[in-house]
Design a protein around this motif. Structure first.
Motif, PDB file in Angstrom:
ATOM      1  N   LEU A  52       8.070  -2.744  -4.860  1.00  0.00           N
ATOM      2  CA  LEU A  52       7.589  -4.121  -4.783  1.00  0.00           C
ATOM      3  C   LEU A  52       8.733  -5.102  -4.538  1.00  0.00           C
ATOM      4  O   LEU A  52       8.616  -6.004  -3.703  1.00  0.00           O
ATOM      5  CB  LEU A  52       6.826  -4.484  -6.059  1.00  0.00           C
ATOM      6  CG  LEU A  52       5.534  -3.694  -6.294  1.00  0.00           C
ATOM      7  CD1 LEU A  52       4.951  -4.024  -7.658  1.00  0.00           C
ATOM      8  CD2 LEU A  52       4.523  -3.944  -5.195  1.00  0.00           C
ATOM      9  N   ALA A  64      -2.091   0.012  -3.522  1.00  0.00           N
ATOM     10  CA  ALA A  64      -3.066  -0.294  -4.573  1.00  0.00           C
ATOM     11  C   ALA A  64      -2.597   0.259  -5.916  1.00  0.00           C
ATOM     12  O   ALA A  64      -2.746  -0.398  -6.956  1.00  0.00           O
ATOM     13  CB  ALA A  64      -4.434   0.269  -4.198  1.00  0.00           C
ATOM     14  N   CYS A  66       0.530   0.710  -6.819  1.00  0.00           N
ATOM     15  CA  CYS A  66       1.631  -0.161  -7.248  1.00  0.00           C
ATOM     16  C   CYS A  66       1.101  -1.448  -7.860  1.00  0.00           C
ATOM     17  O   CYS A  66       1.613  -1.916  -8.884  1.00  0.00           O
ATOM     18  CB  CYS A  66       2.557  -0.473  -6.074  1.00  0.00           C
ATOM     19  SG  CYS A  66       3.589   0.919  -5.565  1.00  0.00           S
ATOM     20  N   THR A  67       0.078  -2.010  -7.258  1.00  0.00           N
ATOM     21  CA  THR A  67      -0.534  -3.234  -7.788  1.00  0.00           C
ATOM     22  C   THR A  67      -1.108  -2.980  -9.181  1.00  0.00           C
ATOM     23  O   THR A  67      -0.928  -3.798 -10.089  1.00  0.00           O
ATOM     24  CB  THR A  67      -1.626  -3.746  -6.829  1.00  0.00           C
ATOM     25  OG1 THR A  67      -1.013  -4.059  -5.576  1.00  0.00           O
ATOM     26  CG2 THR A  67      -2.325  -4.970  -7.376  1.00  0.00           C
ATOM     27  N   ALA A  71       0.260  -4.618 -12.759  1.00  0.00           N
ATOM     28  CA  ALA A  71      -0.645  -5.464 -13.534  1.00  0.00           C
ATOM     29  C   ALA A  71      -0.904  -4.943 -14.944  1.00  0.00           C
ATOM     30  O   ALA A  71      -1.511  -5.639 -15.760  1.00  0.00           O
ATOM     31  CB  ALA A  71      -1.975  -5.592 -12.792  1.00  0.00           C
TER      32      ALA A  71
END
Length: 98
Positions: A52, A64, A66-67, A71
């Motif tokens: 990132l 996705a 990694c997101t 989060a």
């Protein structure tokens, strides 16, 4: 963005292939490698932060993942603790001086 060196691109491809394998075999029930947040996701958290931070181009499924990792509440706690650190190692701060 600069293109990735071949060695780096190969490493990224290998990591994302491992993620794909874990997700397809064990992770269909959730956002993480084995469905729910696990030690495997914690192990890959530093890799996720580097992908990132350096805007590494990733396949959609890896992006996705990694997101989702970024989060997770544990990541927010880790990030907040890092931001609260006050000690400095001078030899690593050269870019900030001057």
């Amino acid at each position: 963005a600069l293109p990735l060196l071949p060695e780096v691109a190969a490493d990224v491809a290998r990591i994302t292939a491992l993620w794909d394998q874990a997700r397809s075999r064990f992770g269909a029930s959730g956002d993480f490698l084995f469905g729910s947040w696990s030690a495997a996701d914690m192990m890959y958290a530093p890799v996720v932060t580097r992908f990132l931070t350096y805007s590494i181009p990733l396949p959609a499924d890896a992006a996705a993942y990694c997101t989702a990792v970024a989060a997770h509440p544990h990541m927010a706690e880790w990030h907040a603790a890092a931001q609260a650190e006050t000690w400095v190692i001078d030899k690593f701060e050269g870019a900030r001086q001057g």
